[in-house]
Design an enzyme around this catalytic site. Structure first.
Site, PDB file in Angstrom:
ATOM      1  CG  HIS A   1      -2.080  -1.014   0.996  1.00 17.84           C
ATOM      2  ND1 HIS A   1      -3.222  -0.753   0.271  1.00 17.84           N
ATOM      3  CD2 HIS A   1      -2.186  -2.314   1.390  1.00 17.84           C
ATOM      4  CE1 HIS A   1      -3.988  -1.837   0.260  1.00 17.84           C
ATOM      5  NE2 HIS A   1      -3.376  -2.799   0.917  1.00 17.84           N
TER       6      HIS A   1
ATOM      7  CG  ASP B   1       1.104   0.515  -5.554  1.00 13.75           C
ATOM      8  OD1 ASP B   1       0.300   0.758  -4.630  1.00 13.75           O
ATOM      9  OD2 ASP B   1       0.829  -0.245  -6.512  1.00 13.75           O
TER      10      ASP B   1
ATOM     11  CB  ALA C   1      -4.724 -16.183  -5.016  1.00  9.22           C
TER      12      ALA C   1
ATOM     13  CB  SER D   1      -1.012  -9.370  -9.775  1.00  7.22           C
ATOM     14  OG  SER D   1      -0.823  -8.507  -8.733  1.00  7.22           O
TER      15      SER D   1
ATOM     16  CB  SER E   1      -6.713  -8.266 -12.668  1.00  7.42           C
ATOM     17  OG  SER E   1      -6.074  -7.698 -11.564  1.00  7.42           O
TER      18      SER E   1
ATOM     19  CG  ASP F   1      -0.501  -5.532  -8.676  1.00  7.16           C
ATOM     20  OD1 ASP F   1       0.381  -5.498  -7.800  1.00  7.16           O
ATOM     21  OD2 ASP F   1      -1.710  -5.430  -8.440  1.00  7.16           O
TER      22      ASP F   1
HETATM   23  C1  GLA Z   1      -2.963  -4.404  -4.878  1.00  5.24           C
HETATM   24  C2  GLA Z   1      -2.808  -3.287  -5.882  1.00  5.24           C
HETATM   25  C3  GLA Z   1      -1.393  -2.736  -5.911  1.00  5.24           C
HETATM   26  C4  GLA Z   1      -0.905  -2.404  -4.502  1.00  5.24           C
HETATM   27  C5  GLA Z   1      -1.181  -3.562  -3.541  1.00  5.24           C
HETATM   28  C6  GLA Z   1      -0.864  -3.222  -2.113  1.00  5.24           C
HETATM   29  O1  GLA Z   1      -2.206  -5.501  -5.281  1.00  5.24           O
HETATM   30  O2  GLA Z   1      -3.134  -3.745  -7.176  1.00  5.24           O
HETATM   31  O3  GLA Z   1      -1.330  -1.621  -6.738  1.00  5.24           O
HETATM   32  O4  GLA Z   1      -1.472  -1.206  -4.039  1.00  5.24           O
HETATM   33  O5  GLA Z   1      -2.544  -3.963  -3.589  1.00  5.24           O
HETATM   34  O6  GLA Z   1       0.506  -3.012  -1.949  1.00  5.24           O
END
Ligand code: GLA
Length: 418
Positions: free
Chosen positions: A45, A47, A141, A144, A146, A195
């Protein structure tokens, strides 16, 4: 205990996606592209706060068999149609390319077709296409899946329509931006860019240090095998609870706090002056009118500022070859996410406690939270013991068995066939 979720070989992934394409459309694809999921070692959290994060690409990838919309195909639209199929979803989705825009596409096609829209918005000319997806990145999960879809489509579009964006980091940065826009604007998820950057810019055997304030990035050595270590990923399979709303609220709270402190982002808060900054913060009113109490705002800011420092310390240890010493930083990160940022959940906490209790060097939740996955850094010879302890702890709570996989550190997305 079930076997770990293995990554497909490139050949297997390409064959599966090609078969899915044939089944859906009765013709051959022009090529197959793949892009990976990711875990984040530390820097959660951060980015969307101008901060630092340290993702590693999985070997688990999403494969997209792709062909441009052909002249032979019935097409009343100049720009062609988009037709999409996925082995993970029922049915085929199709729409005129010109109709793809924010608010007009629901479900997973938003991640795929949304990238074509975003590239168009950035001035790149793309046409219609057919594509079929198959993936070994676990869905839902927190790994990422997506961004893996977006990135594989970004690469397929770039190569198919000769955009010249896949062969250089500069070009790939354009694709990262398009994928982020697809996710933020077409899919409507206000995530940061970690991601997509991992999926398109990672290098095998390294972790990717991202500085989201100035957009710079650096590969950090991540040779776990050389240290006799393994990174175990525990997919809690916990239902994501209120993910979108909660994620957006965390982000809005951080933005409100930065505005109250008169800085562009929370990255500008000097850790040495954190207490003074916290003392300046009051209740925050979010754009939707929700009022976040001052003590909650302070806790959110404390997480972000201390987490960015932990990334720096973690990178210092990796660069010094002291990877076995990162455990306390992982523990502090998890505690901060659980107590100050409040994005953990019982399943993540239990996974972390059980892994560390069984001898993991360190463990923490990874990704956005509210369910999703935890990571544990483990001595190779203790892997089975740690995995068994986590599975037993879940059983003890009457929870579904978690999914398990291991990570070495894969490369970025690429064309994999022909
Ligand atoms: C998700 C979001 C990322 C990042 C993380 C937390 O994966 O897609 O952009 O903010 O949460 O670090």
């Amino acid at each position: 205990m079930s076997a770990p979720i293995e990554a497909w070989s490139t050949d297997e992934g390409a064959t599966r996606a090609t078969d899915a394409f044939r089944d859906a459309f009765g013709t051959e694809p022009a090529g197959v592209w793949a892009a990976p999921g990711r875990v984040n070692l530390i820097g959660e959290h951060t980015d969307y706060n101008g901060g630092l994060c340290l993702p590693v690409a999985l070997e688990h990838r999403t494969y997209v068999a792709f062909a441009p919309w052909g002249d032979d195909q019935d097409d009343e639209h100049d720009d062609g149609q988009v037709a999409l199929a996925s082995r993970q979803e029922d049915g085929t989705w199709s729409a005129p390319l010109a109709s793809v825009r924010p608010g007009a596409v629901d479900g997973w096609p938003a991640y795929a077709a949304g990238v074509a829209w975003a590239l168009g918005e950035a001035g790149h000319r793309v046409g219609g296409f057919r594509a079929a997806v198959d993936s070994c990145v676990p869905y839902g999960a927190g790994l990422s899946s997506s961004a893996a879809i977006e990135s594989a489509f970004g690469l397929a579009l770039a190569d198919t329509f000769d955009l010249g964006l896949s062969s250089s980091d500069e070009g790939r940065l354009v694709l990262v931006d398009a994928c982020i826009r697809a996710e933020n604007e077409v899919a409507g998820a206000s995530t940061g860019g970690m991601d997509q950057s991992a999926a398109l810019l990672a290098h095998a055997g390294t972790a990717l240090l991202l500085d989201t304030r100035d957009g710079t990035r650096r590969g950090i050595p991540f040779d776990l095998a050389g240290h006799g270590l393994v990174l175990l990923v525990v997919d809690t399979r916990a239902p994501h609870r209120l993910v979108d709303g909660q994620y957006g609220r965390r982000r809005a709270t951080c933005e409100a706090a930065a505005a109250a402190l008169g800085v562009a982002s929370l990255r500008e808060v000097d850790p040495a002056g954190l207490d003074d900054a916290l003392a300046c913060l009051d209740d925050a009113t979010l754009p939707d009118g929700e009022v976040v109490p001052a003590d909650v705002v302070r806790a959110r800011v404390r997480h972000v500022v201390t987490e960015i420092e932990r990334v720096q310390d973690f990178v210092g240890l990796l660069e010094a070859g002291r990877v076995r010493e990162v455990g306390p930083l992982m523990a502090a990160s998890h505690a901060s996410l659980r107590d100050d940022y409040e994005v953990s959940c019982p399943e993540l906490d239990v996974a972390v406690e059980a892994a560390v209790g069984a001898g993991a060097i360190g463990a923490r939740m990874t990704g956005g939270g509210f369910g999703g996955s935890a990571i544990a850094l483990v001595d190779r010879e203790r892997l089975d013991e740690v995995a068994a302890a986590v599975v037993a702890a879940f059983g003890g709570h009457g929870w579904r068995e978690p999914g398990l996989l291991t990570v070495v550190g894969g490369g970025a997305g690429e064309r994999v066939a022909p």
